[in-house]
Design a protein around this motif. Structure first.
Motif, mmCIF file in Angstrom:
data_model
loop_
_atom_site.group_PDB
_atom_site.id
_atom_site.type_symbol
_atom_site.label_atom_id
_atom_site.label_comp_id
_atom_site.label_asym_id
_atom_site.label_seq_id
_atom_site.Cartn_x
_atom_site.Cartn_y
_atom_site.Cartn_z
ATOM 1 N N ARG A 6 0.132 -2.079 4.752
ATOM 2 C CA ARG A 6 0.123 -2.590 3.376
ATOM 3 C C ARG A 6 1.372 -2.154 2.624
ATOM 4 N NH1 ARG A 6 -5.552 -0.664 1.145
ATOM 5 N NH2 ARG A 6 -4.668 -1.456 -0.823
ATOM 6 N N ARG A 9 4.291 -4.242 3.738
ATOM 7 C CA ARG A 9 4.201 -5.600 3.207
ATOM 8 C C ARG A 9 4.865 -5.698 1.833
ATOM 9 N NH1 ARG A 9 -1.715 -8.159 2.379
ATOM 10 N NH2 ARG A 9 -1.723 -6.498 0.808
ATOM 11 N N CYS A 10 4.877 -4.581 1.093
ATOM 12 C CA CYS A 10 5.491 -4.560 -0.241
ATOM 13 C C CYS A 10 7.004 -4.404 -0.181
ATOM 14 C CB CYS A 10 4.907 -3.415 -1.069
ATOM 15 S SG CYS A 10 3.139 -3.565 -1.409
ATOM 16 N N LEU A 68 1.072 4.000 -1.805
ATOM 17 C CA LEU A 68 0.493 2.678 -1.606
ATOM 18 C C LEU A 68 0.103 2.037 -2.931
ATOM 19 C CD1 LEU A 68 -0.751 0.387 0.079
ATOM 20 C CD2 LEU A 68 -2.804 1.815 0.339
ATOM 21 N N GLU A 72 2.051 -1.326 -4.452
ATOM 22 C CA GLU A 72 1.236 -2.544 -4.595
ATOM 23 C C GLU A 72 1.138 -2.954 -6.060
ATOM 24 O OE1 GLU A 72 -1.663 -2.905 -0.725
ATOM 25 O OE2 GLU A 72 -2.502 -1.972 -2.538
ATOM 26 N N LYS A 73 0.932 -1.994 -6.938
ATOM 27 C CA LYS A 73 0.862 -2.308 -8.369
ATOM 28 C C LYS A 73 2.217 -2.798 -8.867
ATOM 29 C CE LYS A 73 -1.905 0.153 -10.780
ATOM 30 N NZ LYS A 73 -2.892 -0.900 -11.133
ATOM 31 N N ASP A 76 2.541 -6.357 -7.920
ATOM 32 C CA ASP A 76 1.593 -7.160 -8.702
ATOM 33 C C ASP A 76 2.116 -7.478 -10.100
ATOM 34 O OD1 ASP A 76 -0.217 -7.281 -6.648
ATOM 35 O OD2 ASP A 76 -1.511 -5.670 -7.412
#
Length: 211
Positions: A6, A9-10, A68, A72-73, A76
């Motif tokens: 994950r 992926r960012c 993580l 991710e944030k 987003d």
């Protein structure tokens, strides 16, 4: 999907500016995040003092999951530039191989963390990982006043660029001609250069002290 997958992926969504060295890492990382914010873009930063995405503190305590949640944030909310303080411990554990930086900043090197790294040479070798794994087309920002910078410049992969800075006035991409510190802050007048011209020849900061 694992946390590591994950995180990776960012990676392609973020330009990363990483800061390492002995002193000034947290301050430099925070200043870089402030520059991103002042440009009108959302920002994300991680330092040893904590993680923050566009004003929202990340409260996760576990290192892997804090990273993580942060990246991710950041993706987003549309962050394009991530600023990181990178410690010698993280580098010795392979961080730079897993997350190559687009810009790597070296503040300085002095005797520290020898309980972990056993010798000054091993300590420097850990810091060097950030520059050895600089992303293709990346830039290293090196302190011309610190002898260790010459070694870091030598181990950069081919195709990476180097910009130098010097608080003491040595020849560099950005070199101080005069530094004045007062209760109002710090004013720096620069030696003539292309980068100094872009900054209007001087810089006024609302910070006090050697930092």
């Amino acid at each position: 999907m694992t946390p590591e997958e994950r995180i990776q992926r960012c990676y392609r969504h973020l330009q990363t500016i990483s800061v390492t060295g002995t002193n000034g890492k947290s301050t430099t990382t925070s200043m870089l995040a402030s520059i991103v914010q002042a440009s009108g873009e959302p920002y994300a930063k991680m330092t040893t003092l904590g993680a923050d995405v566009n004003g929202e503190l990340i409260t996760e305590n576990r290192a892997l999951f804090r990273y993580l949640v942060t990246v991710e944030k950041a993706v987003d909310v549309g962050v394009r530039t991530l600023t990181l303080e990178v410690t010698s411990k993280a580098l010795s554990q392979g961080f730079a191989q897993r997350w190559a930086s687009d810009v790597a900043v070296f503040t300085n090197l002095s005797r520290d963390h020898l309980d972990m790294h056993k010798s000054p040479e091993e300590y420097l070798a850990a810091k060097a990982q950030l520059f050895m794994h600089l992303a293709p087309g990346g830039t290293a920002i090196l302190n011309a006043d610190d002898p260790s910078s010459e070694l870091l410049a030598m181990i950069l992969p081919e195709g990476r660029r180097v910009e130098w800075f010097s608080p003491s006035g040595k020849p560099a991409s950005l070199s101080a001609k005069k530094i004045e510190v007062s209760l109002e802050g710090t004013k720096i007048e620069f030696q003539p250069s292309r980068m100094a011209e872009c900054l209007g020849g001087s810089l006024q900061l609302r910070v006090v002290g050697d930092v």
